[in-house]
Motif scaffolding. Structure first.
Motif, short mmCIF file in Angstrom:
data_model
loop_
_atom_site.label_atom_id
_atom_site.label_comp_id
_atom_site.label_asym_id
_atom_site.label_seq_id
_atom_site.Cartn_x
_atom_site.Cartn_y
_atom_site.Cartn_z
N LYS A 151 0.83 -1.21 0.00
CA LYS A 151 0.00 0.00 0.00
C LYS A 151 0.87 1.25 0.00
CE LYS A 151 -3.67 2.41 2.53
NZ LYS A 151 -4.56 2.38 3.73
N ALA A 152 1.93 1.24 0.80
CA ALA A 152 2.84 2.39 0.84
C ALA A 152 3.48 2.62 -0.52
CB ALA A 152 3.92 2.16 1.90
N SER A 153 3.81 1.53 -1.20
CA SER A 153 4.41 1.64 -2.54
C SER A 153 3.44 2.28 -3.52
CB SER A 153 4.83 0.26 -3.05
OG SER A 153 5.82 -0.30 -2.21
N GLU A 154 2.18 1.87 -3.45
CA GLU A 154 1.15 2.44 -4.32
C GLU A 154 0.98 3.94 -4.06
OE1 GLU A 154 -2.28 0.11 -3.50
OE2 GLU A 154 -1.50 -1.69 -4.51
N ILE A 155 1.08 4.34 -2.79
CA ILE A 155 0.96 5.76 -2.43
C ILE A 155 2.10 6.56 -3.05
CG2 ILE A 155 1.16 7.38 -0.50
CD1 ILE A 155 -0.35 5.29 1.22
N VAL A 156 3.32 6.04 -2.95
CA VAL A 156 4.49 6.76 -3.48
C VAL A 156 4.40 6.87 -5.00
CG1 VAL A 156 6.99 6.70 -3.76
CG2 VAL A 156 5.97 6.11 -1.56
N LEU A 157 4.01 5.79 -5.66
CA LEU A 157 3.91 5.82 -7.12
C LEU A 157 2.85 6.83 -7.57
CD1 LEU A 157 4.18 2.10 -8.29
CD2 LEU A 157 5.81 3.94 -8.66
N THR A 158 1.71 6.83 -6.91
CA THR A 158 0.65 7.78 -7.25
C THR A 158 1.10 9.21 -7.04
OG1 THR A 158 -1.08 6.17 -6.68
CG2 THR A 158 -1.72 8.50 -6.74
N ASP A 159 1.80 9.45 -5.95
CA ASP A 159 2.27 10.81 -5.65
C ASP A 159 3.31 11.27 -6.67
OD1 ASP A 159 0.61 10.89 -3.50
OD2 ASP A 159 2.18 10.66 -1.98
N PHE A 160 4.21 10.36 -7.07
CA PHE A 160 5.21 10.73 -8.06
C PHE A 160 4.57 11.02 -9.41
CE2 PHE A 160 7.89 9.17 -11.60
CZ PHE A 160 8.81 10.21 -11.60
N ARG A 161 3.70 10.13 -9.86
CA ARG A 161 3.09 10.28 -11.18
C ARG A 161 2.21 11.51 -11.28
NH1 ARG A 161 1.43 3.85 -11.75
NH2 ARG A 161 3.56 3.09 -12.12
N SER A 162 1.55 11.86 -10.20
CA SER A 162 0.65 13.02 -10.22
C SER A 162 1.37 14.34 -10.01
CB SER A 162 -0.44 12.86 -9.16
OG SER A 162 0.14 12.86 -7.86
N GLY A 163 2.62 14.27 -9.56
CA GLY A 163 3.40 15.49 -9.36
C GLY A 163 3.30 16.10 -7.98
N VAL A 164 2.57 15.46 -7.07
CA VAL A 164 2.42 16.07 -5.73
C VAL A 164 3.70 15.97 -4.91
CG1 VAL A 164 -0.07 15.69 -5.66
CG2 VAL A 164 1.46 13.96 -4.73
N LEU A 165 4.64 15.14 -5.34
CA LEU A 165 5.94 15.09 -4.67
C LEU A 165 6.79 16.31 -5.01
CD1 LEU A 165 7.25 11.40 -4.86
CD2 LEU A 165 6.79 12.74 -2.82
N GLY A 166 6.38 17.03 -6.04
CA GLY A 166 7.14 18.18 -6.50
C GLY A 166 7.71 17.92 -7.87
#
Length: 321
Positions: free
Chosen positions: A257-272
């Motif tokens: 689940k944590a991996s899915e969260i990181v991937l979604t955040d990276f792909r959507s740009g919310v990580l910066g």
């Protein structure tokens, strides 16, 4: 394990490009601005290498603004190549495509000699969104899954400007391991072709060294960039899992689940705004891959020699005179 994904429709796309390229004046290759080297298709270069190329570094709004200019310079230094950066959803810079193609093939103009352009790229790189922006109507299907476009589409952008859109295509064997991980992280690879946790650990290994502050801010880790950089990749993922409540009964961390969260955040740009490679890094990976490929070819050649020596002779026995 190396990531590979080349489903049947991509083989058909390869055949379609081989047939179409005969009548094409300029090839547009869409690249992901977060991985401009890894998202360049070597198979496409092989199929269209003799044609002028416009490299479109797309999704620049998601990429590190200090790195995109380095990639523009890198591509613009190549022969018969022009590179631009844009965000496919922005109508104004998208129109630079037509201008860029005209520069590469200035004699193709007017109804007698219309511009014929082929647009290609890896899956989920934003081709369909760009085409819809250019044509001011939804002519191409879009989506956030790899492989939405399955058939070739002809788009008329002007009376003397024809654009053929092709399905997203990878290549049969990805020899640069780092590229495989980055393609998977970006969403260019089908979900069944990789392990999400493995891809995320590779992603975090890079992010913790180059974008540690952004990781800490997004997941409220309370650590300085240097502190995050000193952690093991697994430790970073575990901290993210705890902060995001990815915990199963009994207190066991749900790393999937944590991996899915990181991937979604990276792909959507919310990580910066993040870029996963520089030209220098990518050239280094290419050199490493070339050495491995040479060793692989030598090993295969040696194995083929051994098989040939062990194979029984097929010559008929001579009959006595």
């Amino acid at each position: 394990m190396a990531i590979q994904w080349f489903p049947g429709h991509m083989h058909l796309t390869r055949k379609a490009i081989e047939e179409r390229i005969k009548d094409i004046d300029v090839v547009i290759e869409m690249l992901d601005a977060r991985l401009p080297g890894s998202s360049a298709n070597p198979l496409l270069a092989e199929l269209t290498g003799h044609k002028p190329a416009l490299k479109v570094i797309n999704k620049q709004d998601l990429a590190d603004p200090t790195r995109t200019p380095l990639w523009l310079d890198w591509y613009n230094a190549k022969l018969e190549t022009h590179a631009i950066a844009l965000d496919a959803s922005d109508a104004a810079p998208a129109r630079k495509l037509i201008e860029g193609c005209r520069k590469l093939a200035p004699t193709r103009t007017g109804l007698a000699k219309p511009m014929r352009v082929l647009i290609c790229g890896i899956p989920n790189v934003g081709k369909s969104t760009l085409i819809n922006t250019l044509s001011d109507k939804r002519q191409a299907k879009t989506g956030d899954e790899a492989g939405v476009t399955k058939v070739e589409q002809r788009i008329v952008l002007a009376d003397d400007f024809y654009l053929w859109d092709t399905p997203g295509m990878l290549w049969p064997r990805i020899v640069v391991d780092q590229s495989g991980d980055r393609l998977a992280a970006s969403g260019a690879v089908g979900r069944n072709a990789y392990d999400e946790e493995s891809v995320v650990l590779d992603l975090l290994a890079y992010l913790k060294l180059h974008y540690g502050a952004q990781l800490s801010e997004r997941y409220k880790l309370g650590l300085e960039a240097a502190e995050i950089g000193a952690l093991h990749d697994d430790e970073v993922l575990e901290k993210i899992a705890r902060k995001r409540g990815a915990v199963m009964p009994g207190g066991k961390l749900n790393l999937q689940k944590a991996s899915e969260i990181v991937l979604t955040d990276f792909r959507s740009g919310v990580l910066g705004r993040i870029s996963l490679e520089t030209p220098a890094e990518y050239e280094g990976w290419l050199a490493e891959a070339a050495i491995k490929e040479e060793a692989r070819a030598l090993k295969k050649a040696e194995m083929d020699k051994r098989k040939k020596r062990k194979a029984p002779s097929r010559e008929r026995p001579r009959t006595p005179e």
